[in-house]
Design a protein around this motif. Structure first.
Motif, PDB file in Angstrom:
ATOM      1  N   ARG A   1       0.845  -1.199   0.000  1.00  0.00           N
ATOM      2  CA  ARG A   1       0.000   0.000   0.000  1.00  0.00           C
ATOM      3  C   ARG A   1       0.881   1.250   0.000  1.00  0.00           C
ATOM      4  O   ARG A   1       1.873   1.338   0.723  1.00  0.00           O
TER       5      ARG A   1
ATOM      6  N   GLY B   1      -2.879   5.821  -0.845  1.00  0.00           N
ATOM      7  CA  GLY B   1      -4.022   4.916  -0.744  1.00  0.00           C
ATOM      8  C   GLY B   1      -4.045   3.859  -1.834  1.00  0.00           C
ATOM      9  O   GLY B   1      -4.861   2.935  -1.791  1.00  0.00           O
TER      10      GLY B   1
ATOM     11  N   LYS C   1     -12.511   1.912  -9.125  1.00  0.00           N
ATOM     12  CA  LYS C   1     -13.952   1.926  -8.872  1.00  0.00           C
ATOM     13  C   LYS C   1     -14.566   3.063  -9.680  1.00  0.00           C
ATOM     14  O   LYS C   1     -14.123   4.218  -9.562  1.00  0.00           O
TER      15      LYS C   1
ATOM     16  N   SER D   1      -6.255   6.703  -4.627  1.00  0.00           N
ATOM     17  CA  SER D   1      -6.971   6.159  -3.471  1.00  0.00           C
ATOM     18  C   SER D   1      -8.174   5.325  -3.904  1.00  0.00           C
ATOM     19  O   SER D   1      -8.744   4.584  -3.095  1.00  0.00           O
ATOM     20  N   ASN D   2      -8.541   5.452  -5.157  1.00  0.00           N
ATOM     21  CA  ASN D   2      -9.715   4.752  -5.685  1.00  0.00           C
ATOM     22  C   ASN D   2      -9.333   3.572  -6.567  1.00  0.00           C
ATOM     23  O   ASN D   2     -10.197   2.968  -7.191  1.00  0.00           O
TER      24      ASN D   2
ATOM     25  N   LYS E   1      -3.402  11.645  -0.260  1.00  0.00           N
ATOM     26  CA  LYS E   1      -4.442  10.655   0.006  1.00  0.00           C
ATOM     27  C   LYS E   1      -5.805  11.328   0.115  1.00  0.00           C
ATOM     28  O   LYS E   1      -5.954  12.380   0.724  1.00  0.00           O
ATOM     29  N   ARG E   2      -6.793  10.717  -0.517  1.00  0.00           N
ATOM     30  CA  ARG E   2      -8.180  11.179  -0.440  1.00  0.00           C
ATOM     31  C   ARG E   2      -9.007  10.148   0.323  1.00  0.00           C
ATOM     32  O   ARG E   2      -8.646   8.979   0.407  1.00  0.00           O
ATOM     33  N   GLU E   3     -10.129  10.614   0.814  1.00  0.00           N
ATOM     34  CA  GLU E   3     -11.069   9.678   1.417  1.00  0.00           C
ATOM     35  C   GLU E   3     -11.597   8.759   0.314  1.00  0.00           C
ATOM     36  O   GLU E   3     -11.927   9.207  -0.778  1.00  0.00           O
ATOM     37  N   LYS E   4     -11.657   7.467   0.604  1.00  0.00           N
ATOM     38  CA  LYS E   4     -12.116   6.511  -0.401  1.00  0.00           C
ATOM     39  C   LYS E   4     -13.587   6.741  -0.730  1.00  0.00           C
ATOM     40  O   LYS E   4     -14.363   7.243   0.099  1.00  0.00           O
TER      41      LYS E   4
ATOM     42  N   GLY F   1     -12.245  -3.692   0.243  1.00  0.00           N
ATOM     43  CA  GLY F   1     -11.277  -3.773   1.324  1.00  0.00           C
ATOM     44  C   GLY F   1     -11.363  -5.041   2.135  1.00  0.00           C
ATOM     45  O   GLY F   1     -10.895  -5.096   3.281  1.00  0.00           O
TER      46      GLY F   1
END
Length: 941
Positions: free
Chosen positions: A23, A27, A47, A208-209, A237-240, A404
């Protein structure tokens, strides 16, 4: 050193392999499976959650690989496809994710492709001109829309089977991302702007996606992680993206009606009922449980739900969309009927539901469940083929990974099968209870009726014309000029040279050699098979006329549904399902190297040693004592063939066009068209049941005549003596007869240009000319020239400029044809004219020759599974393709000079000017053309 952290490293229980998860701080995740394999594989995955049916993710999938910061050419994808030894190269859009997979057996080639894909994914140019070419643009002529994806989905939006498939599944998920078409619908694609396309990339293609999946044992993982670290260092890094929360369940069933075009004319109706189960595609056990149940219900015509629907007399056939889908978070189950009469629609709906209720109440036979579980165990044991092993593993675990969750259970199919078997042993009613809970008493049930109505289709087309007129007002003339300049200007030579490519020196010159022995008249091919015996039988029917061979096609459909005289109709085929991993029948025709035409009835059986004796006993009974002229069985087989033709004609339009165009070239190709092409469809459509029963009975007698049989075994050395003994015993039960002499055949098709109208807005075009004989220098030169044109100038002119979804030029030297074909093509005569102009005007370059030779030799390196090696080896024997001929082919490919290729190209121009042509497509397009084509209508329902 890379910036990746090693999160975990574990053994995969069912494989001699190690799984490592890395990792990055951004992300981004990398899974690496270190496994022994001839083929290395990778795939990027992101995604991609649609919020409309504008097809933006589909267009991104097409354009990500259309130029990047390092590799600025218009189409690096086509360059690597023609200058590498890749065994798989693609980009794929799913309902909730997009993948960029590739595979190669050569390390240098694998590394080159990885560099290009990586730069494309993280640094794409996303040029507006590429968006206009691949996605959507307005043409002033008309005005109307154009674009590769638009043309593809314009047809897909209207075709009957696409409407059935799409709405029977998507409508189970209202107000969610799954309710939209990730591929796009024509009307919605027409609304997509370039700005939204760019915003979508920025949102969904963030590290991150996404993730990278690596598989193989010749991959320098540390090198790959270092390369990725350079690309990822600028990302924070972004929020997933949020996970799909699950579908809000319905309190009561719903119904809907849709309209489509149909090759069979107006009034074709399909009724399909879909249920949204509570099983999850992220659970390998859930997937396996439903796979077993679907196989027990619908796996063959002898299974109870299939049999009930087939014998209902409410429709022509069971819908090809029946079964389960792995494309969604929760797993849908669908079952339906196609060819339902208007007055029978309500009865058909009620009958499907009552049939499921009846099976649930009476319970599934234990032998059916046992057979379904055994077939899954067999599949897990078999060494797979058809796609790279790494891709097969990724498809199993990709959705679990995206959520995940632990992917190890997804990689262990044998473990999932054991869990299902153990659950069944513990509770023998588990499948029946599931039927009651998830189907019979499930209110989340959707009934879809799809009606073929070309008037409704015309309304859709009129809407698109109106949208084009509205959008024309906002079209920037400068964009049009830039687009025209872009597609007409060749790539800069400096940019072409920047693409990392192989040279011929990098490629080993070898083919897939297959050793075979004749043991007392039985052909034996020893190899590692995982303990499976591939038992292939050819019944030589080369002495039968073209018309007689049609009834062998009918036989191939009837044997899986027919019963023995004096026995329950489904009993024999249920026994064979229990004993075999698979059993199939088909007719095959082809030209032998001595010039004769061979026709074969092929029986392919996969079986374990312990079941071989019993399976052959049952097969011999089927071939000798079948109630083959039973009216209902013959009617079911005939409907099955006609339905298949009708459903496949749009999907496989190019194949039908190629067969029709080639039919006038040789007796063998004429036979192929008469028995398996549109002419066969026409013959079956005019066939009465009485005549079919009589002729099938006559044809059936040939299946027990010993002199016609050739048996080929592919197995492990330890099984050789036992299997040969069983094969000889099997033959001894057949009727004594002499070997047959092949019939002298004639060309039965003399029409040179044929048009078949289809209710679709695009066309499938094919022209065909004779090829030189296999393994000659001239034929090798034709292969090279065809490779050059397919992936280079024809691709540029027919796809990029004219807007067809694809074009290919293929040499089939064994049959003696060269075919140039296009698909999802918005043009007819303009395409044929362009093909001739391109072949005439293009000047072949030395680098073209090098790349083409490399590509052809590289294809010979593709690994074959035991099943594929079995049938390939058998066919080489049947058609006289010797190792010496194959070696000569390779030598001539390497020996062909530029002068040889120029001579061949000039000869192609002469032949193409009078080539045979066939088009399936839009009547409206055809009527606008000035052509000498003969219009021939396709069969109607």
């Amino acid at each position: 050193m890379s910036d990746f952290e090693t999160i975990s490293k574990r053994r995969i229980p069912s494989m001699d392999a190690t799984l490592t998860l890395f990792r990055h701080p951004s992300g981004f995740e990398v899974y690496y499976i270190d496994a022994k394999d001839e083929e290395s594989f990778f795939s990027y995955q992101f995604k991609t959650y649609p919020n409309s049916s504008n097809g933006v993710f589909h267009i991104l999938e097409h354009t990500i690989l259309s130029g990047s910061e390092k590799y600025r050419v218009r189409d690096p994808f086509s360059i690597i496809s023609r200058s590498s030894c890749n065994t798989y190269l693609n980009a794929l859009t799913f309902p909730d994710r997009t993948m960029y997979p590739a595979a190669s057996p050569l390390k240098k080639d694998f590394d080159n492709i990885f560099l290009i894909y990586t730069d494309s994914v993280f640094r794409p140019l996303l040029r507006k001109e590429t968006f206009l070419a691949e996605g959507i643009r307005v043409k002033k002529e008309g005005p109307y829309f154009d674009g590769v994806v638009f043309n593809e989905m314009r047809n897909d939006t209207l075709s009957h089977e696409s409407v059935v498939s799409s709405h029977s599944l998507r409508d189970l998920f209202p107000n969610t991302m799954y309710s939209f078409s990730s591929g796009g619908e024509a009307k919605s694609i027409a609304t997509l702007s370039y700005e939204e396309y760019l915003r979508t990339y920025d949102k969904f293609y963030h590290p991150s996606n996404g993730g990278l999946f690596l598989y193989g044992n010749m991959i320098d993982v540390e090198e790959k992680l270092n390369i990725l670290s350079e690309y990822l260092k600028s990302y924070e890094k972004r929020e997933k993206l949020p996970l799909y929360p699950g579908t809000v369940r319905w309190d009561e069933p719903k119904e809907a009606t849709y309209y489509s075009s149909s090759s069979e004319g107006d009034d074709k109706i399909t009724v399909i009922i879909s249920y949204l189960t509570t099983l999850l595609n992220t659970s390998s056990i859930d997937r396996m449980f439903l796979s077993v149940l679907v196989d027990a219900l619908l796996g063959s015509p002898s299974c109870p739900l299939y049999s009930a629907l087939l014998s209902s007399n409410l429709a022509d056939d069971i819908s090809s969309q029946s079964g389960m889908s792995g494309d969604f978070f929760e797993i849908p189950f669908s079952v339906g009927l196609t060819g339902v009469k208007k007055e029978k629609v309500e009865e058909a709906k009620a009958f499907i539901i009552s049939s499921i209720e009846k099976i649930a109440n009476e319970g599934l036979d234990k032998d059916l469940i046992e057979a379904a579980i055994r077939r899954q165990e067999f599949a897990a044991r078999e060494i797979p083929g058809g796609m790279p092993n790494g891709f097969r593993l990724l498809l199993r675990c990709s959705r679990t990974w995206a959520r995940g969750e632990d992917i190890i259970p997804d990689l262990d199919s044998a473990g999932a099968i054991k869990s299902v078997r153990d659950a069944w042993i513990k509770d023998e009613n588990i499948f029946n209870e599931f039927l009651k809970k998830e189907l019979v008493n499930n209110p989340h049930r959707l009934t879809i009726t799809v009606i073929a109505d070309d008037d409704k289709v015309k309304e859709e087309e009129e809407t698109l014309v109106s949208l084009a007129k509205e959008k024309l007002n906002s079209v920037n003339d400068q964009d049009g000029k830039c687009f025209t300049n872009f597609i007409s200007k060749p790539d800069d030579e400096k940019d072409i040279q920047a693409i990392p490519c192989l040279t011929l020196k990098d490629v080993p010159v070898r083919g897939n050699s297959i050793d075979m022995e004749d043991v007392d008249g039985i052909l034996v091919q020893p190899q590692l098979t995982g303990g499976i015996i591939y038992f292939d039988i050819v019944v030589d029917i080369s002495d039968k006329s073209n018309e007689e061979l049609l009834y062998f096609s009918l036989l191939s459909r009837e044997l899986p549904i027919a019963g023995l005289i004096g026995e329950d109709k489904s009993l024999i085929n249920r026994k064979l399902r229990l004993l075999t991993g698979s059993l199939s029948y088909f007719i095959e025709t082809g030209k032998c190297q001595d010039g004769s035409t061979r026709a074969s009835f092929v029986i392919r059986m996969k079986v374990l040693r312990e079941n071989l004796n019993a399976a052959l006993n049952e097969l011999s009974r089927l071939l000798k004592h079948c109630d083959i002229a039973q009216v209902e069985s013959v009617k079911g087989a005939l409907n099955d063939i006609k339905t298949d033709f009708a459903e496949n004609v749009s999907y496989a339009g190019t194949s039908f066009a190629a067969s029709s165009a080639s039919a006038s070239l040789s007796p063998s190709l004429s036979l192929g068209e008469d028995v398996m092409g549109i002419k066969a469809w026409q013959a079956f459509s005019n066939l009465t049941i009485d005549k079919a029963c009589r002729e099938v009975q006559k044809a059936y007698l040939a299946l027990s005549e010993r002199g016609r049989f050739i048996i080929h075994l592919t197995l492990e050395e330890a099984d050789r003596a036992f299997a040969v003994k069983e094969a000889k015993e099997f033959l001894s039960k057949m009727v004594q007869s002499d070997k047959i002499s092949p019939l002298e055949r004639e060309i039965t098709e003399n029409r040179k240009s044929i048009f078949y109208p289809l209710p679709v807005p695009v066309s499938y075009n094919a022209l065909s000319i004779p090829s030189a004989k296999y393994s000659t220098l001239e034929e090798a030169s034709q292969e090279i020239v065809s490779n050059i044109f397919s992936s280079g100038p024809l691709w540029q002119e027919v796809r990029t400029v004219l807007g067809a979804y694809g074009v290919e030029m293929v040499v089939d030297p064994l049959e003696g044809s060269i075919v140039v074909a296009t698909y999802n093509d918005p043009n007819i005569m303009k395409t044929y004219e362009t093909i001739l102009r391109v072949v005439k005007d293009y000047e072949i370059k030395e680098e073209d020759i090098e790349n083409a030779k490399l590509s052809i030799i590289g294809k010979l390196l593709k690994p074959l599974s035991p099943s594929a090696r079995a049938i390939v080896g058998f066919r080489r024997y049947l058609y006289g393709i010797t190792p010496d001929l194959r070696a000569m082919f390779r030598e001539n490919i390497l020996a062909s000079s530029k002068d040889d290729l120029i001579r061949v190209k000039e000869d192609l121009v002469v032949k193409m000017s009078s080539a045979s042509k066939a088009t399936l497509g839009s009547r409206e397009l055809f009527e606008r053309e000035d052509s000498d084509f003969v219009l021939v209508n396709l069969p109607q329902a």
